[in-house]
Design an enzyme around this catalytic site. Structure first.
Site, PDB file in Angstrom:
ATOM      1  N   HIS A 146      -1.916 -37.133  11.630  1.00  0.00           N
ATOM      2  CA  HIS A 146      -0.764 -37.321  12.515  1.00  0.00           C
ATOM      3  C   HIS A 146      -0.580 -36.061  13.350  1.00  0.00           C
ATOM      4  CE1 HIS A 146       3.088 -38.670  14.000  1.00  0.00           C
ATOM      5  NE2 HIS A 146       3.644 -37.544  13.581  1.00  0.00           N
ATOM      6  N   LYS A 167       6.841 -32.865  18.908  1.00  0.00           N
ATOM      7  CA  LYS A 167       5.406 -32.666  19.186  1.00  0.00           C
ATOM      8  C   LYS A 167       4.980 -33.428  20.436  1.00  0.00           C
ATOM      9  CE  LYS A 167       4.301 -34.006  15.011  1.00  0.00           C
ATOM     10  NZ  LYS A 167       5.631 -33.981  14.351  1.00  0.00           N
ATOM     11  N   ASP A 185       0.031 -39.136  18.240  1.00  0.00           N
ATOM     12  CA  ASP A 185       0.461 -39.800  17.011  1.00  0.00           C
ATOM     13  C   ASP A 185      -0.667 -39.889  15.990  1.00  0.00           C
ATOM     14  OD1 ASP A 185       2.389 -41.006  15.348  1.00  0.00           O
ATOM     15  OD2 ASP A 185       1.546 -42.976  15.803  1.00  0.00           O
ATOM     16  N   ARG A 252       5.073 -12.658   8.984  1.00  0.00           N
ATOM     17  CA  ARG A 252       5.353 -12.469  10.408  1.00  0.00           C
ATOM     18  C   ARG A 252       4.097 -12.044  11.156  1.00  0.00           C
ATOM     19  NH1 ARG A 252       9.910  -8.367  13.054  1.00  0.00           N
ATOM     20  NH2 ARG A 252       9.369  -8.813  15.233  1.00  0.00           N
TER      21      ARG A 252
END
EC number: 2.7.11.-
Length: 320
Positions: A146, A167, A185, A252
């Protein structure tokens, strides 16, 4: 992942026009298939197709001018033995190329052992090239994921992430910035060799992008042919997460590029936190540009560490 089976009949029909071949012998077993063990152990299409080779059984064997000369330029007894050894290879199909004529012993063996024999005037090298490409794709490891798969600056980029982070909207913005859509998708991924994964769109969803509030958009009709791509090599995964997920689960400044296993291939991965006010499209483009630099051997993080080390050495030297 179970591979789709293919038999001699389907293979013959698939290339009847391209190779212009005809079925010479071995009509008794049109359902003859590739050996399952050979398919599972193959690392590429090269393992399934090749010139006549007595060392490699279970693969489609191609007989060109040299191979036919080897089979026929011998005493009748030797010729019979050489042809008989082909039976021990248990080939799914034999292909006679270069416009060669099959020796009578070969025709008789194919009829007796029900080994399909196709004949074509095309060069043997061309036949092998075409069939290797076809079988590599057909027997490739595959999965469906997906996400949104795009061509960004020439790289195949798969955008994944938590539900509801936009998205598809991000994909639409990237399309308006000149990049290309491969799939939205559902993305079909195929590993065509040990290092390459190809992504394409399921036929049902071809050229379509779903945007909440608008519905389905035909990207090719709206933005033109240059806005869509048929397939791309997967090079980068951009994973979208919420701010709290980023703070909880990720560093980070990761010292090493992140990677995600896709069908046994390590694919570079970038994690981007989605926060109100951030231009995610610009960040994705920046991530892609940075990946291009890394692929060229330029590592910004390592250069920063080295710059920091030199600065510390200078400070220590001046304090002495």
């Amino acid at each position: 992942m179970r591979h789709k089976a293919i038999n001699a009949d389907k293979l013959f029909a698939a290339f009847r026009q391209t190779l212009g071949w005809h079925w010479e012998a071995g009509h008794g077993n049109p359902e003859r298939r590739f050996d399952e063990m050979a398919v599972r152990s193959a690392t590429s299409g090269a393992d399934l197709v090749g010139y006549l080779n007595y060392i490699h059984p279970y693969r489609l064997q191609v007989l060109g001018e040299r191979e036919i000369a080897y089979l026929t330029n011998a005493t009748p007894a030797d010729c019979e033995r050489r042809v008989q050894r082909i039976t021990n290879l248990e080939p799914p199909v034999l292909v006679l190329a270069d416009g060669q004529t099959a020796p009578p012993q070969l025709l008789a063996m194919c009829e007796r052992d029900h080994i399909p024999l196709f004949a074509t005037d095309e060069p043997a090298a061309f036949v092998i090239e075409v069939l290797r490409a076809y079988l590599s794709k057909h027997f490739a490891d595959r999965t469906t994921v997906h996400g949104v798969f795009m061509d960004i600056l020439g790289l195949g980029v798969l955008i994944t992430g938590e539900s509801g982070l936009g998205k598809s909207e991000l994909g639409l913005e990237l399309i308006t910035r000149g990049h290309g859509l491969v799939a939205d998708d559902a993305v079909d991924l195929y590993r065509i060799n040990q290092a390459v994964v190809i992504g394409r769109c399921p036929e049902l969803l071809s050229n379509l992008l779903e945007v909440r509030g608008i519905g389905l958009l035909d990207i090719r009709a709206i933005f033109g042919e240059t806005a869509v791509r048929r397939k791309m090599r997967l090079t980068l995964i951009v994973h979208l997460v919420r701010k709290e997920t980023m703070e909880r689960d990720y560093e980070r400044l990761p010292q090493e590029p992140l990677k995600e296993d896709v069908l046994g291939v390590g694919v570079r991965k970038v994690v981007l936190p989605v926060v109100a006010g951030r231009n995610i499209a610009v960040l994705v483009e920046a991530a892609v540009r940075n990946t291009i630099l890394q692929l060229r051997g330029i590592n910004t993080y390592e250069e920063f560490v080295e710059r920091h080390r030199r600065a510390m050495e200078r400070d220590m030297g001046s304090s002495d």
